[in-house]
Design a protein around this motif. Sequence first.
Motif, mmCIF file in Angstrom:
data_model
loop_
_atom_site.group_PDB
_atom_site.id
_atom_site.type_symbol
_atom_site.label_atom_id
_atom_site.label_comp_id
_atom_site.label_asym_id
_atom_site.label_seq_id
_atom_site.Cartn_x
_atom_site.Cartn_y
_atom_site.Cartn_z
ATOM 1 N N ARG A 9 -6.156 1.453 2.459
ATOM 2 C CA ARG A 9 -5.593 1.711 3.791
ATOM 3 C C ARG A 9 -6.697 1.809 4.835
ATOM 4 N NH1 ARG A 9 -0.884 6.327 2.753
ATOM 5 N NH2 ARG A 9 0.550 5.008 1.547
ATOM 6 N N ALA A 10 -7.753 2.522 4.497
ATOM 7 C CA ALA A 10 -8.880 2.657 5.431
ATOM 8 C C ALA A 10 -9.567 1.321 5.648
ATOM 9 C CB ALA A 10 -9.870 3.691 4.895
ATOM 10 N N ALA A 11 -9.695 0.525 4.589
ATOM 11 C CA ALA A 11 -10.368 -0.771 4.701
ATOM 12 C C ALA A 11 -9.604 -1.718 5.619
ATOM 13 C CB ALA A 11 -10.525 -1.390 3.317
ATOM 14 N N TYR A 12 -8.281 -1.743 5.491
ATOM 15 C CA TYR A 12 -7.485 -2.630 6.342
ATOM 16 C C TYR A 12 -7.418 -2.136 7.784
ATOM 17 C CZ TYR A 12 -5.868 -5.486 2.459
ATOM 18 O OH TYR A 12 -5.807 -6.350 1.392
ATOM 19 N N PHE A 13 -7.583 -0.835 7.981
ATOM 20 C CA PHE A 13 -7.542 -0.302 9.343
ATOM 21 C C PHE A 13 -8.913 -0.374 10.027
ATOM 22 C CE2 PHE A 13 -7.423 3.110 12.553
ATOM 23 C CZ PHE A 13 -6.283 2.731 13.243
ATOM 24 N N LEU A 14 -9.970 -0.548 9.250
ATOM 25 C CA LEU A 14 -11.321 -0.552 9.807
ATOM 26 C C LEU A 14 -11.530 -1.588 10.919
ATOM 27 C CD1 LEU A 14 -14.117 0.769 9.585
ATOM 28 C CD2 LEU A 14 -14.703 -0.949 7.854
ATOM 29 N N PRO A 15 -11.017 -2.825 10.805
ATOM 30 C CA PRO A 15 -11.210 -3.786 11.907
ATOM 31 C C PRO A 15 -10.628 -3.330 13.236
ATOM 32 C CG PRO A 15 -10.516 -4.920 9.921
ATOM 33 C CD PRO A 15 -10.366 -3.454 9.644
ATOM 34 N N VAL A 16 -9.582 -2.514 13.194
ATOM 35 C CA VAL A 16 -8.943 -2.053 14.433
ATOM 36 C C VAL A 16 -9.916 -1.236 15.278
ATOM 37 C CG1 VAL A 16 -7.034 -0.717 15.404
ATOM 38 C CG2 VAL A 16 -6.690 -2.062 13.330
ATOM 39 N N ILE A 17 -10.709 -0.407 14.624
ATOM 40 C CA ILE A 17 -11.634 0.471 15.345
ATOM 41 C C ILE A 17 -13.030 -0.139 15.455
ATOM 42 C CG2 ILE A 17 -10.369 2.556 14.719
ATOM 43 C CD1 ILE A 17 -12.389 3.038 12.515
ATOM 44 N N SER A 18 -13.195 -1.354 14.943
ATOM 45 C CA SER A 18 -14.492 -2.025 15.046
ATOM 46 C C SER A 18 -14.652 -2.662 16.418
ATOM 47 C CB SER A 18 -14.633 -3.098 13.958
ATOM 48 O OG SER A 18 -14.542 -2.527 12.676
ATOM 49 N N SER A 19 -15.880 -2.783 16.859
ATOM 50 C CA SER A 19 -16.164 -3.418 18.144
ATOM 51 C C SER A 19 -15.790 -4.892 18.093
ATOM 52 C CB SER A 19 -17.648 -3.265 18.478
ATOM 53 O OG SER A 19 -18.011 -4.108 19.554
ATOM 54 N N MET A 20 -15.140 -5.366 19.150
ATOM 55 C CA MET A 20 -14.760 -6.773 19.198
ATOM 56 C C MET A 20 -15.985 -7.666 19.232
ATOM 57 S SD MET A 20 -12.217 -8.761 19.020
ATOM 58 C CE MET A 20 -12.714 -10.425 18.603
ATOM 59 N N VAL A 21 -17.080 -7.188 19.788
ATOM 60 C CA VAL A 21 -18.324 -7.971 19.811
ATOM 61 C C VAL A 21 -18.807 -8.215 18.387
ATOM 62 C CG1 VAL A 21 -20.723 -8.003 20.567
ATOM 63 C CG2 VAL A 21 -18.961 -7.095 22.081
ATOM 64 N N ALA A 22 -18.809 -7.152 17.578
ATOM 65 C CA ALA A 22 -19.234 -7.289 16.181
ATOM 66 C C ALA A 22 -18.290 -8.201 15.410
ATOM 67 C CB ALA A 22 -19.307 -5.913 15.533
ATOM 68 N N VAL A 23 -16.994 -8.047 15.644
ATOM 69 C CA VAL A 23 -16.007 -8.893 14.965
ATOM 70 C C VAL A 23 -16.214 -10.358 15.340
ATOM 71 C CG1 VAL A 23 -13.541 -9.449 14.842
ATOM 72 C CG2 VAL A 23 -14.294 -7.069 14.734
ATOM 73 N N ALA A 24 -16.455 -10.627 16.616
ATOM 74 C CA ALA A 24 -16.656 -12.007 17.066
ATOM 75 C C ALA A 24 -17.898 -12.621 16.434
ATOM 76 C CB ALA A 24 -16.769 -12.049 18.592
ATOM 77 N N VAL A 25 -18.970 -11.859 16.335
ATOM 78 C CA VAL A 25 -20.207 -12.367 15.728
ATOM 79 C C VAL A 25 -19.977 -12.711 14.258
ATOM 80 C CG1 VAL A 25 -22.559 -11.754 15.045
ATOM 81 C CG2 VAL A 25 -21.747 -11.196 17.337
ATOM 82 N N LEU B 158 0.811 -1.214 0.000
ATOM 83 C CA LEU B 158 0.000 0.000 0.000
ATOM 84 C C LEU B 158 0.848 1.270 0.000
ATOM 85 C CD1 LEU B 158 -2.852 -1.010 2.486
ATOM 86 C CD2 LEU B 158 -2.855 -1.026 -0.006
ATOM 87 N N ASP B 159 2.157 1.113 0.040
ATOM 88 C CA ASP B 159 3.037 2.272 -0.073
ATOM 89 C C ASP B 159 3.393 2.561 -1.529
ATOM 90 O OD1 ASP B 159 4.562 4.330 1.293
ATOM 91 O OD2 ASP B 159 6.359 3.256 0.645
ATOM 92 N N GLN B 160 2.956 1.670 -2.425
ATOM 93 C CA GLN B 160 3.232 1.858 -3.843
ATOM 94 C C GLN B 160 2.223 2.836 -4.447
ATOM 95 O OE1 GLN B 160 6.049 0.331 -4.844
ATOM 96 N NE2 GLN B 160 6.119 -0.449 -2.732
ATOM 97 N N ASN B 161 2.510 3.265 -5.637
ATOM 98 C CA ASN B 161 1.634 4.199 -6.351
ATOM 99 C C ASN B 161 0.543 3.411 -7.076
ATOM 100 O OD1 ASN B 161 0.570 6.513 -7.423
ATOM 101 N ND2 ASN B 161 2.098 6.676 -9.072
ATOM 102 N N ILE B 162 -0.513 3.065 -6.350
ATOM 103 C CA ILE B 162 -1.605 2.280 -6.908
ATOM 104 C C ILE B 162 -2.911 3.060 -6.775
ATOM 105 C CG2 ILE B 162 -0.513 0.055 -6.404
ATOM 106 C CD1 ILE B 162 -2.271 -0.138 -3.930
#
Length: 305
Positions: free
Chosen positions: A119-135, A108-112
């Motif tokens: 970048r936002a899509a891969y970071f989204l799970p970090v800020i997602s609720s663990m309850v939602a992720v577990a479900v 993702l550091d390349q010119n694509i």
Amino acid sequence: MASVEIRVPSRSSKLKRLFYKDGTWAFLLLLPNLLGFLAFTFLPVIASFFLSFTSWDMLSPIQWVGMENYAGLIHDETFIKVFWNTLYFSAVSVPLGIVLALFLAVALDQNIKFKKFYRAAYFLPVISSMVAVAVVWQWIYNPEYGILNYFLGFFGIKGPDWLTSTVWAMPAVIITSVWKNIGFNMLLFLAGLQAISESYYEAADMDGARWHHKFRYITVPLLSPTTFFVTVMSVIGSFQVFDTVFLMTQGGPARSTSVIVHYLYETAFKYFNMGYASAMAYVLFFLVLLITLFQFWRQKKWGIY
């Protein structure tokens, strides 16, 4: 006619008054946070250290037992099992999370196109609720209707009962945990990549170096401080894992996914053995401390001085 003496404040006295004035305001502004730290962090840490030498069920009077709790952990088969489970979780999740995060960051550091979106899509799970992720992941792991076993069926592979198997439950938890946290490590690696000067890569291009040569001899060495930081933080986080286990498997089946913090939680808030749980907490604390100190001691091997 009497002369009037006018005393001009010296520069040092002005600085002292300004210092004391600013210092008072700084203290007042920091006071709420300091009180919160004392009430909810420092005092509980001291109290738990005292409780680790006692027997207390929150109802009966506190009884001093000395080192009995710590000695009991050595002969506690359940603690030994969850201890090895924790090492297993850490030994697999930490390298896997670091390697995947590094390759994602480099990609993702390349010119694509749509780089910011990815970048936002891969970071989204970090800020997602663990309850939602577990479900979501419990549905993915469902042996009958889950998308993972459905996908494996295309290759003639019969998927296992992921979360109810003593063999596959821990790998399932590890995959979920890595997926949840990989975006944070990726962000750190991206920051490290931004700090590498393009002149190194330009010089390598002039010498005819291929991409894997540049990655091995430029990217990896110059990212060593970031890699070291990510490794230390990942190891500490892996030894403190709780929510993923608690929400997905409750430590089962047959404690195959139970880790130290999960067993500590059950001991304290299910069986109300606060002294034993406190001893467990301090064993975990010193274990993480020793591992972290060892990593700092070996940091020269990473090329960090």
